[in-house]
Design an enzyme around this catalytic site. Sequence first.
Site, PDB file in Angstrom:
ATOM      1  N   ARG A 365       0.852  -1.188   0.000  1.00  0.00           N
ATOM      2  CA  ARG A 365       0.000   0.000   0.000  1.00  0.00           C
ATOM      3  C   ARG A 365       0.891   1.243   0.000  1.00  0.00           C
ATOM      4  O   ARG A 365       1.997   1.233   0.559  1.00  0.00           O
ATOM      5  CB  ARG A 365      -0.895   0.021   1.234  1.00  0.00           C
ATOM      6  N   HIS A 366       0.416   2.306  -0.604  1.00  0.00           N
ATOM      7  CA  HIS A 366       1.174   3.555  -0.682  1.00  0.00           C
ATOM      8  C   HIS A 366       1.398   4.157   0.712  1.00  0.00           C
ATOM      9  O   HIS A 366       0.777   3.756   1.705  1.00  0.00           O
ATOM     10  CB  HIS A 366       0.435   4.558  -1.567  1.00  0.00           C
ATOM     11  N   HIS A 551      -3.216   0.411  -3.604  1.00  0.00           N
ATOM     12  CA  HIS A 551      -4.004   0.910  -2.487  1.00  0.00           C
ATOM     13  C   HIS A 551      -4.219  -0.215  -1.470  1.00  0.00           C
ATOM     14  O   HIS A 551      -3.923  -1.387  -1.752  1.00  0.00           O
ATOM     15  CB  HIS A 551      -5.327   1.448  -3.006  1.00  0.00           C
TER      16      HIS A 551
END
Length: 624
Positions: A365-366, A551
């Site tokens: 995930r970012h 995401h």
Amino acid sequence: MAAGETQLYAKVSSRLRGRSTPSLLEPLLAMGFPAHTALKALAATGRKSTEDAADWLRCHRNDPSLDDPIPQEYALFLCPTGALLEKLQEFWRESKRQCAKNRAHEVFPHVTLCDFFTCEDQKVECLYEALKRAGDRVLGTFPPAVPLVLHSSISYLGFFLSGSPTDVIREFAVTFATEASVLADCTVKPCTKQLHLTLAHKFYPHHQRTLEQLARAIHPGLGCPWTAALYSRDMRFVHYQTLRAVFQYKPQNVDELTLSPGDYIFVDPTQQEEASEGWVIGVSQRTGRRGFLPENYTDRASEADTWVKHRTYTFSLATDLDSRKDGEGSGRPSAEFHPPQTSRSLSSIQALQATVARRSVLVVRHGERVDQVFGKSWLQQCSTPDGKYYRPDLNFPCSLPPRSGGIKGFESDPPLSSCGVFQSRLAGAALLDSGVRVTSVFTSPALRCVQTAKLILEELKLEKKMKIRVEPGIFEWTKWEAGKASPALMSPEELKEADFPVDADYRPAFPLSCLLPAESYEEYVDRCTASVRRIVNTCARDTGVILIVSHGSALDSCTRPLLGLPPRDCGDFAQLVRKIPSLGMCFCEENREEGKWELAPPPVKTLTHGSNSAFNWRNWILGN
């Protein structure tokens, strides 16, 4: 001090008999150190030199247990050297990289000859004599090659020592135990079980096949001198966790420990009620003092990192007698092997890596996005009336990249915060340290994901060697995006002009123009399934790590298709995604032999940190 410990110490102190080496003890006595603490220091440092013992005593001058007659625990191991040791070290590194750490990584490659036993400080030298006598007795009959047979089970992998040569090794262990009993008044139990050299222990069952294949690259027939090594450990901390300080820390309060990089701290996990979040209570090996310390200043160390090597006996007729018998231990314990670069041949490493041609997928995930901290109105907080960007808080990014829609375009495509940049770099550095080999990078077109991928590549030293492939098919579920129109995202051409190393020639599985606003859950799942399968097929010949930066939802939607699992219920999916933190990771490995993908532990640890509220100094100073 517990009642059982009191009895043990009383028993030891009531039998203070024996001899010591005048050349080591007398200088310490001349410095004014009491005999019992001088002997303790010599035992704790492996009786290497007066200087080492004196340094230990100076560091432990405030040790509350300094005057307690606490004995060290000793054990005798048979350790390989030479070409066999190099192969075992390669296995240690590769098994840890590919299959995560297991119990075998806690200790160096060895065969246990005698279980841990206690010995009074003033009689430690008698153990050295016992080792010498036992070695001399079997030297002429010690086998030139020790037969090793690979054995594997659901939770154990290792070599069993077989054949008649094991009788000589057992005779050596029994002789040492007998001599130690006579000379040092110790009760030593030689190993009566199957003699073995453990390669892996208590590992994940789905890693068994990989570990077996790595083990087959070790040729047990490799000739090598075997060395009997006598080690000691502090018996008080056998069941504690061991931490290693990685940063310097100066105490802010009297009940805190001083930390220097490389210090070892013993921590009892069951005695942490007094510690607040982010802190632990431990005992410093360097000073013997107990106190609080910030846990994020440390890393987990291995069990044997704090062991002390005393003496060795090498079974090799070609070895010089002085170096073979009663050899000095090294200045630091060989608890975790760090072989010199000159001893590692490139061809042997490549051969080991080629043993398991395995692909893996790491979904990340970012990092923290700026609107996650400052809310939906973040853009109004950092915009001037004429539409220019400024930085109202240090957690706002230093600058924004140029884009065709101007600053308004960031409203639906927010960048990373400053903390998000730090998180991404931290994760990239950890991936570099883990030794994983990233062979390709795919990312969602969201700016925060592209930024995270770029920062990870920079820490991996790959930003000039590898292009980022922007794949819209792994973008967030558009139902969660604001507005009824398709999300306004930067094109690959714009990203390239903004100095992001994207592959402008990459043809995505799902073009940006095909993203539907407010798509259904089924449409989202189908999009991610098709995209991740296309990604894996694109990298069919790669045997390293395929990095996917997307995401939180992608940790579920991009891994379940690989694992052959059906989509999760929509309600459960939404609840799960809310719990995924920044830089959360899922790791899948391909098992080509069984034709399936398997979930595995990520190659790096999780990233945990607390919140930091906004502070208005004016209200603080002038307010009531």
